[in-house]
Motif scaffolding. Sequence first.
Motif, PDB file in Angstrom:
ATOM      1  N   THR A 161     128.800 -54.173 -11.101  1.00  0.00           N
ATOM      2  CA  THR A 161     127.858 -54.159 -12.210  1.00  0.00           C
ATOM      3  C   THR A 161     126.671 -55.045 -11.866  1.00  0.00           C
ATOM      4  O   THR A 161     126.841 -56.236 -11.603  1.00  0.00           O
ATOM      5  CB  THR A 161     128.533 -54.680 -13.493  1.00  0.00           C
ATOM      6  N   LYS A 162     125.500 -54.447 -11.852  1.00  0.00           N
ATOM      7  CA  LYS A 162     124.296 -55.219 -11.546  1.00  0.00           C
ATOM      8  C   LYS A 162     123.884 -56.021 -12.778  1.00  0.00           C
ATOM      9  O   LYS A 162     123.867 -55.496 -13.891  1.00  0.00           O
ATOM     10  CB  LYS A 162     123.144 -54.294 -11.167  1.00  0.00           C
ATOM     11  N   PRO A 163     123.527 -57.289 -12.577  1.00  0.00           N
ATOM     12  CA  PRO A 163     123.016 -58.067 -13.709  1.00  0.00           C
ATOM     13  C   PRO A 163     121.612 -57.587 -14.084  1.00  0.00           C
ATOM     14  O   PRO A 163     120.953 -56.891 -13.312  1.00  0.00           O
ATOM     15  CB  PRO A 163     122.989 -59.498 -13.174  1.00  0.00           C
ATOM     16  N   GLU A 164     121.184 -57.950 -15.257  1.00  0.00           N
ATOM     17  CA  GLU A 164     119.842 -57.595 -15.703  1.00  0.00           C
ATOM     18  C   GLU A 164     118.817 -58.237 -14.785  1.00  0.00           C
ATOM     19  O   GLU A 164     118.928 -59.404 -14.417  1.00  0.00           O
ATOM     20  CB  GLU A 164     119.633 -58.064 -17.150  1.00  0.00           C
ATOM     21  N   LEU A 165     117.812 -57.453 -14.409  1.00  0.00           N
ATOM     22  CA  LEU A 165     116.754 -57.931 -13.516  1.00  0.00           C
ATOM     23  C   LEU A 165     115.424 -57.950 -14.235  1.00  0.00           C
ATOM     24  O   LEU A 165     115.200 -57.123 -15.103  1.00  0.00           O
ATOM     25  CB  LEU A 165     116.673 -57.040 -12.283  1.00  0.00           C
ATOM     26  N   PRO A 166     114.510 -58.849 -13.898  1.00  0.00           N
ATOM     27  CA  PRO A 166     114.706 -59.898 -12.913  1.00  0.00           C
ATOM     28  C   PRO A 166     115.697 -60.943 -13.416  1.00  0.00           C
ATOM     29  O   PRO A 166     115.795 -61.192 -14.617  1.00  0.00           O
ATOM     30  CB  PRO A 166     113.314 -60.505 -12.730  1.00  0.00           C
ATOM     31  N   MET A 167     116.434 -61.505 -12.484  1.00  0.00           N
ATOM     32  CA  MET A 167     117.411 -62.545 -12.815  1.00  0.00           C
ATOM     33  C   MET A 167     116.662 -63.880 -12.908  1.00  0.00           C
ATOM     34  O   MET A 167     116.105 -64.352 -11.926  1.00  0.00           O
ATOM     35  CB  MET A 167     118.501 -62.603 -11.738  1.00  0.00           C
ATOM     36  N   GLN A 168     116.620 -64.417 -14.108  1.00  0.00           N
ATOM     37  CA  GLN A 168     115.941 -65.693 -14.350  1.00  0.00           C
ATOM     38  C   GLN A 168     116.820 -66.859 -13.906  1.00  0.00           C
ATOM     39  O   GLN A 168     118.002 -66.692 -13.643  1.00  0.00           O
ATOM     40  CB  GLN A 168     115.613 -65.824 -15.846  1.00  0.00           C
ATOM     41  N   ILE A 169     116.255 -68.046 -13.871  1.00  0.00           N
ATOM     42  CA  ILE A 169     116.966 -69.226 -13.365  1.00  0.00           C
ATOM     43  C   ILE A 169     118.239 -69.520 -14.158  1.00  0.00           C
ATOM     44  O   ILE A 169     119.238 -69.954 -13.586  1.00  0.00           O
ATOM     45  CB  ILE A 169     116.029 -70.456 -13.296  1.00  0.00           C
ATOM     46  N   GLN A 170     118.236 -69.257 -15.455  1.00  0.00           N
ATOM     47  CA  GLN A 170     119.436 -69.510 -16.249  1.00  0.00           C
ATOM     48  C   GLN A 170     120.608 -68.657 -15.761  1.00  0.00           C
ATOM     49  O   GLN A 170     121.740 -69.126 -15.695  1.00  0.00           O
ATOM     50  CB  GLN A 170     119.184 -69.239 -17.743  1.00  0.00           C
ATOM     51  N   THR A 171     120.336 -67.408 -15.407  1.00  0.00           N
ATOM     52  CA  THR A 171     121.381 -66.527 -14.890  1.00  0.00           C
ATOM     53  C   THR A 171     121.737 -66.884 -13.455  1.00  0.00           C
ATOM     54  O   THR A 171     122.910 -66.870 -13.085  1.00  0.00           O
ATOM     55  CB  THR A 171     120.937 -65.053 -14.987  1.00  0.00           C
ATOM     56  N   ILE A 172     120.739 -67.229 -12.650  1.00  0.00           N
ATOM     57  CA  ILE A 172     121.001 -67.650 -11.270  1.00  0.00           C
ATOM     58  C   ILE A 172     121.966 -68.827 -11.263  1.00  0.00           C
ATOM     59  O   ILE A 172     122.892 -68.884 -10.446  1.00  0.00           O
ATOM     60  CB  ILE A 172     119.687 -68.001 -10.544  1.00  0.00           C
ATOM     61  N   ARG A 173     121.798 -69.747 -12.194  1.00  0.00           N
ATOM     62  CA  ARG A 173     122.689 -70.918 -12.268  1.00  0.00           C
ATOM     63  C   ARG A 173     124.125 -70.521 -12.612  1.00  0.00           C
ATOM     64  O   ARG A 173     125.051 -71.267 -12.333  1.00  0.00           O
ATOM     65  CB  ARG A 173     122.141 -71.924 -13.285  1.00  0.00           C
ATOM     66  N   GLU A 174     124.315 -69.336 -13.183  1.00  0.00           N
ATOM     67  CA  GLU A 174     125.667 -68.844 -13.433  1.00  0.00           C
ATOM     68  C   GLU A 174     126.325 -68.345 -12.148  1.00  0.00           C
ATOM     69  O   GLU A 174     127.543 -68.309 -12.040  1.00  0.00           O
ATOM     70  CB  GLU A 174     125.646 -67.709 -14.463  1.00  0.00           C
ATOM     71  N   PRO A 232     118.380 -81.231  -6.685  1.00  0.00           N
ATOM     72  CA  PRO A 232     117.240 -80.599  -6.012  1.00  0.00           C
ATOM     73  C   PRO A 232     117.645 -79.571  -4.964  1.00  0.00           C
ATOM     74  O   PRO A 232     116.843 -79.212  -4.111  1.00  0.00           O
ATOM     75  CB  PRO A 232     116.549 -81.778  -5.343  1.00  0.00           C
ATOM     76  N   PHE A 233     118.872 -79.081  -5.010  1.00  0.00           N
ATOM     77  CA  PHE A 233     119.355 -78.210  -3.945  1.00  0.00           C
ATOM     78  C   PHE A 233     119.455 -76.740  -4.339  1.00  0.00           C
ATOM     79  O   PHE A 233     119.895 -75.930  -3.542  1.00  0.00           O
ATOM     80  CB  PHE A 233     120.707 -78.721  -3.423  1.00  0.00           C
ATOM     81  N   LEU A 234     119.043 -76.374  -5.518  1.00  0.00           N
ATOM     82  CA  LEU A 234     119.007 -74.968  -5.912  1.00  0.00           C
ATOM     83  C   LEU A 234     117.703 -74.381  -5.373  1.00  0.00           C
ATOM     84  O   LEU A 234     116.614 -74.793  -5.784  1.00  0.00           O
ATOM     85  CB  LEU A 234     119.080 -74.832  -7.436  1.00  0.00           C
ATOM     86  N   LEU A 235     117.804 -73.449  -4.434  1.00  0.00           N
ATOM     87  CA  LEU A 235     116.637 -72.966  -3.696  1.00  0.00           C
ATOM     88  C   LEU A 235     116.300 -71.503  -3.961  1.00  0.00           C
ATOM     89  O   LEU A 235     115.606 -70.873  -3.169  1.00  0.00           O
ATOM     90  CB  LEU A 235     116.854 -73.202  -2.191  1.00  0.00           C
TER      91      LEU A 235
END
Length: 161
Positions: free
Chosen positions: A10-23, A30-33
């Motif tokens: 199942t593809k997540p909703e795009l564009p994937m914002q930072i809140q979802t990326i953090r999931e 400072p290491f989330l790139l």
Amino acid sequence: MTESNTPAFTKPELPMQIQTIREYLPHRYPFLLVDRVTDITDSGIVGYKNVSMNEEFLQGHFPGFPIMPGVLIVEAMAQISGILGFVMNNQKPSSDKIFLFAGAERVRFKKQVVPGDQLVLKSELVMQKRGIYKYNCIATVDGIVAATAEIMITQQKTEQA
């Protein structure tokens, strides 16, 4: 893939914002790139990292001539690959499972990445065998190749203390 040519995930909703990326990534400042994911296909992913002069790593690399360290470009490619690994397995990181960077081969740096650049990260799954996932990755700035690498990640169980 199933016979109907639809992905088995199942593809997540795009564009994937930072809140979802953090999931999908356990990394934090400072290491989330990875700042955004813009596309996910059956075997690939595209996202980007906005490089700002405010990045901690640019304060000392190098004073008067800030350049994003190559090792962090490779880490960004590993992180985007990790997101794809979780998505393709219909999973998110948990207290007992995580994708870890297992290796990099054929790493090449072609262009310096400097403040103000948008580092576009592309990763494509090329092999999955015995829990190791191998990706062909490319990082570009303004359509010019900045770095390429073959990235390997593996899913591991985390040990609870």
